[in-house]
Design an enzyme around this catalytic site. Structure first.
Site, PDB file in Angstrom:
ATOM      1  N   LYS A  57       3.791   2.880  -5.852  1.00 53.80           N
ATOM      2  CA  LYS A  57       2.984   2.656  -4.637  1.00 53.80           C
ATOM      3  C   LYS A  57       2.065   3.822  -4.316  1.00 53.80           C
ATOM      4  CE  LYS A  57       4.939  -1.222  -2.330  1.00 53.80           C
ATOM      5  NZ  LYS A  57       6.195  -1.474  -3.098  1.00 53.80           N
ATOM      6  N   SER A 314       9.412  -0.191 -11.860  1.00 53.17           N
ATOM      7  CA  SER A 314       8.503   0.126 -10.754  1.00 53.17           C
ATOM      8  C   SER A 314       8.960   1.234  -9.817  1.00 53.17           C
ATOM      9  CB  SER A 314       8.244  -1.155  -9.948  1.00 53.17           C
ATOM     10  OG  SER A 314       9.467  -1.783  -9.598  1.00 53.17           O
TER      11      SER A 314
HETATM   12  C1  LIG Z   1       6.561  -2.656  -3.555  1.00 54.46           C
HETATM   13  C2  LIG Z   1       7.381  -2.722  -4.772  1.00 54.46           C
HETATM   14  C3  LIG Z   1       7.296  -3.826  -5.683  1.00 54.46           C
HETATM   15  C4  LIG Z   1       6.432  -5.037  -5.425  1.00 54.46           C
HETATM   16  O1  LIG Z   1       5.079  -4.716  -5.231  1.00 54.46           O
HETATM   17  P1  LIG Z   1       4.129  -5.745  -4.443  1.00 54.46           P
HETATM   18  O2  LIG Z   1       2.774  -5.165  -4.565  1.00 54.46           O
HETATM   19  O3  LIG Z   1       4.602  -5.795  -3.020  1.00 54.46           O
HETATM   20  O4  LIG Z   1       4.265  -7.077  -5.093  1.00 54.46           O
HETATM   21  C5  LIG Z   1       8.050  -3.758  -6.840  1.00 54.46           C
HETATM   22  N1  LIG Z   1       8.864  -2.717  -7.113  1.00 54.46           N
HETATM   23  C6  LIG Z   1       8.985  -1.662  -6.269  1.00 54.46           C
HETATM   24  C7  LIG Z   1       9.889  -0.551  -6.635  1.00 54.46           C
HETATM   25  C8  LIG Z   1       8.237  -1.623  -5.078  1.00 54.46           C
HETATM   26  O5  LIG Z   1       8.358  -0.576  -4.256  1.00 54.46           O
END
Ligand SMILES: *Cc1c(COP(=O)(O)O)cnc(C)c1O
Length: 332
Positions: A57, A314
């Site tokens: 993010k 992520s």
């Molecule tokens: C926010 C987030 C997501 C999903 O992202 P979006 O843009 O809201 O679809 C996936 N994995 C993690 C670790 C996140 O913080």
């Protein structure tokens, strides 16, 4: 042009990359020998867990704040930026604002535990504690924007946010130009929308697979309905994938609709197995939302034989308590 991309053009993606270079880690793409053997495929892990805030993010938040400074001057942001996330987005906005020399106010409900508040304050942001729910925290954000002249940095629903997250797609195409398929966790859709826009622009035949929670998959339910809908939220190991997409969604819904090829939902048990698997076999500590690609392949028996596949790992925002819950579900 066949794709409308909703403001996330290749030019915008390259501008995003230029803005975030030096502020955000160009994350490694690491082959997994164990998963490649298991699935008879070439499985690559995109390690967004290497970001200084522990999740991707930071890309979107950094791109948006830098772009606003570029367009309107630093003075326009003198009152600061604001948002209302307890998790990865809140940390990202706090970190990016501090790096770019802009004040940040993160609104949190009084229910948020003090360790999470300390983490955000340590990144240099001001924390405002208001209300007994995330909704009330959001009301305070709206007030700060309307009455105090602060600037909202939304978690997913803005072309600048999606373009920032989409820089992952540019990196994937450079590091693995032969890529056949990518698995992306799906919540508000900034991540999948951005990555999909980047990859489809460069290599349209790449398959973009979204993965949501089995409970509270707001984007998926909205796509099925043909318009944004609200869903009931439930506690999950993949809590970063919870939450709605906004009934007044103006960017990410249309973007995901455009670039996502297929979609799976995963159970809590499958997420738990995937988290423990990542820890034991890859030596990676990941949060549930970061393990859903592996969870989907296992739970749905998705055939990736002979393919080159990337899993977007992520984030690593997981507590020992949550990890214990995962271990308990797996039974070890
Ligand atoms: C926010 C987030 C997501 C999903 O992202 P979006 O843009 O809201 O679809 C996936 N994995 C993690 C670790 C996140 O913080």
């Amino acid at each position: 042009m066949s794709h409308s991309t909703h403001g996330v053009t290749l030019a915008e993606l390259y501008r995003a990359r230029k803005r975030i270079t030096g502020q955000v880690v160009r994350s490694p793409l690491v082959p997994s020998a164990a998963l490649s053997r298991r699935f008879d495929a070439e499985v690559l892990l995109k390690l967004e867990t290497c970001q200084p805030t522990g999740a991707f993010k930071l890309r979107g938040a950094t791109n948006m704040i830098a772009a606003l400074i570029e367009r309107h001057g630093r003075e326009a942001l003198a009152r600061g930026v604001t948002t209302a996330s307890t998790g990865n987005h809140g940390r990202a906005v706090a970190f990016a604002a501090a790096r770019l020399g802009v004040p940040a106010t993160i609104c949190l409900s009084t229910l948020v535990p003090s360790n999470k508040i300390a983490t955000i304050e340590a990144l240099g942001a001001t924390v405002t504690r208001v209300g007994a729910s995330q909704d009330q925290a959001f009301e305070e954000v709206a007030r700060l924007v309307d009455e105090e002249g602060m600037t909202l940095i939304p978690p997913f629903d803005d072309p600048l946010i999606a373009a920032g997250q989409g820089t992952i797609g540019l990196e994937l195409m450079e590091d693995a130009p032969q890529l056949d398929r990518v698995f992306v966790g799906l919540s508000g859709g900034g991540l999948l929308g951005g990555i999909g826009a980047a990859m489809k622009a460069i290599r349209p035949e790449v398959q973009v697979t979204g993965v949501s929670l089995s409970r509270g998959a707001a984007m998926w339910k909205s796509l099925e309905a043909g318009h944004p809908v609200a869903v009931e939220e439930a506690e999950s190991l993949g809590d970063s994938l919870g939450g709605g997409i906004g009934l007044d969604n103006r960017c990410s819904f249309a973007l995901v609709d455009e670039v996502m090829d297929d979609h799976y939902q995963v159970s809590e048990a499958a997420i738990a197995h995937a988290m423990v698997d990542m820890l034991e076999n890859e030596k990676l500590l990941v949060e549930g939302a970061a393990a859903v690609g592996l969870a989907a392949i296992e739970e749905h028996g998705i055939d990736i034989r002979g393919q080159t596949v990337a899993l977007i790992v992520s984030g690593n925002g997981v507590s020992l308590e949550t990890l214990d819950r995962a271990r308990h579900l797996v039974g070890r």
